[in-house]
Design an enzyme around this catalytic site. Structure first.
Site, PDB file in Angstrom:
ATOM      1  N   ASP A  54     -31.494 -21.855 -74.679  1.00 60.24           N
ATOM      2  CA  ASP A  54     -31.740 -22.553 -73.518  1.00 60.24           C
ATOM      3  C   ASP A  54     -33.469 -23.083 -73.722  1.00 60.24           C
ATOM      4  OD1 ASP A  54     -32.355 -23.377 -70.802  1.00 60.24           O
ATOM      5  OD2 ASP A  54     -31.238 -21.987 -69.761  1.00 60.24           O
ATOM      6  N   VAL A  55     -33.258 -24.428 -73.536  1.00 58.45           N
ATOM      7  CA  VAL A  55     -34.702 -25.199 -73.753  1.00 58.45           C
ATOM      8  C   VAL A  55     -35.586 -24.558 -72.652  1.00 58.45           C
ATOM      9  CG1 VAL A  55     -34.113 -27.003 -75.145  1.00 58.45           C
ATOM     10  CG2 VAL A  55     -34.046 -27.178 -72.769  1.00 58.45           C
ATOM     11  N   ASN A  81     -35.054 -33.878 -77.404  1.00 56.38           N
ATOM     12  CA  ASN A  81     -34.018 -34.933 -76.741  1.00 56.38           C
ATOM     13  C   ASN A  81     -33.301 -34.259 -75.739  1.00 56.38           C
ATOM     14  OD1 ASN A  81     -31.702 -36.813 -77.027  1.00 56.38           O
ATOM     15  ND2 ASN A  81     -30.733 -34.872 -77.414  1.00 56.38           N
ATOM     16  N   TYR A 149     -34.956 -37.700 -62.440  1.00 59.45           N
ATOM     17  CA  TYR A 149     -34.895 -38.238 -63.694  1.00 59.45           C
ATOM     18  C   TYR A 149     -35.994 -39.204 -63.954  1.00 59.45           C
ATOM     19  CZ  TYR A 149     -32.815 -39.827 -68.055  1.00 59.45           C
ATOM     20  OH  TYR A 149     -32.633 -40.248 -69.608  1.00 59.45           O
ATOM     21  N   LYS A 153     -39.099 -38.519 -66.696  1.00 66.48           N
ATOM     22  CA  LYS A 153     -39.073 -39.402 -67.827  1.00 66.48           C
ATOM     23  C   LYS A 153     -40.744 -40.057 -67.989  1.00 66.48           C
ATOM     24  CE  LYS A 153     -35.694 -38.300 -69.859  1.00 66.48           C
ATOM     25  NZ  LYS A 153     -35.455 -37.507 -71.395  1.00 66.48           N
TER      26      LYS A 153
END
Length: 244
Positions: A54-55, A81, A149, A153
């Site tokens: 899990d990142v 990613n 989001y 980003k």
């Protein structure tokens, strides 16, 4: 054999990129949470290394990088990613859980992966490597109702710039790829929902996910003396330039 570790490698852009790099003869670390999906990607591909993690878990990320280095010997490229979307909403109707999940995966997760990669690349000999951050068209122009989001980003762009500066003394290059409407299951699902909400609206313009993967391969294949700092690859007719 050149080596790359790809986060979010179990589906979408990550999976397409992993499959391309494996076909090109790279050693590929496949990092995502679901072991079964990673094993699908790795099946009959001897260059693949499954790294279930899990990142958002610092210890799991560090462990996955250590496991990959034990097999590959070094890390030439990180494709940073992994990311998530949350349901569209205005800021006052955005559940706090959606905000925190987005920050945890899209920002903290990418920070942890970049941190682990930077440490490996700084210490290995020959020193250096490349980090490619997956930004998004949303790093420049958000869709309505996409606060979590778009905000995360935009933050990735700052991370990319800092990594580029801090990596110079150690031959660590960092670039960002901003991808618009690649045909992944997530984008196809979004297109179906938009069409259902407004049947008279024009269909969502998309491009093949393989073209996004090929763009990552181009960035990764450059010598460390050259760098794609920012690349935008998108469906040609999507309303990004001008007012649409």
């Amino acid at each position: 054999m050149k080596s790359i570790l790809i986060t979010g490698a179990s589906s979408g852009i990550g999976r397409a990129t992993a499959e391309l790099f494996l076909a090109e003869g790279w050693r590929v670390g496949l990092l995502a949470r679901r072991t079964d999906l990673l094993e699908e990607v790795a099946a009959d591909r001897p260059g693949a290394v499954v790294l279930a993690a899990d990142v958002t878990d610092p210890a799991a990320v560090d462990g996955a990088f250590a496991e990959f280095i034990a097999v590959a010997g070094r890390l030439d490229v990180l494709f940073n990613n992994a990311g998530i979307f949350t349901p569209p909403a205005t800021i006052d109707e955005t559940p706090l859980d959606d905000w925190y999940r987005s920050v945890n995966v899209n920002l903290n997760g990418m920070f942890l992966a970049a941190r682990a990669a930077f440490a490996v690349m700084r210490q290995q000999r020959p020193q250096g490597g490349r980090i490619i951050n997956n930004g998004s068209i949303a790093a420049h122009v958000p869709r309505p109702g996409s606060m979590p989001y778009a905000a995360t980003k935009h933050a990735i762009t700052g991370m990319t710039k800092c990594l580029s500066l801090d990596g110079r003394p150690f031959d660590i290059a960092c670039g960002q790829i901003d991808i618009g409407n690649a045909r992944t299951p997530l984008v196809e699902d979004m297109a179906d929902k938009l069409q259902a909400a407004d049947p008279a609206a024009p269909p969502l313009e998309t491009m093949a996910v393989e073209d996004a993967a090929a763009s990552v391969l181009h960035m990764a294949n450059l010598p460390l003396a050259a760098n794609v700092q920012f690349m935008t690859v998108m469906a040609t007719k999507m309303p990004y330039i001008g007012r649409g």
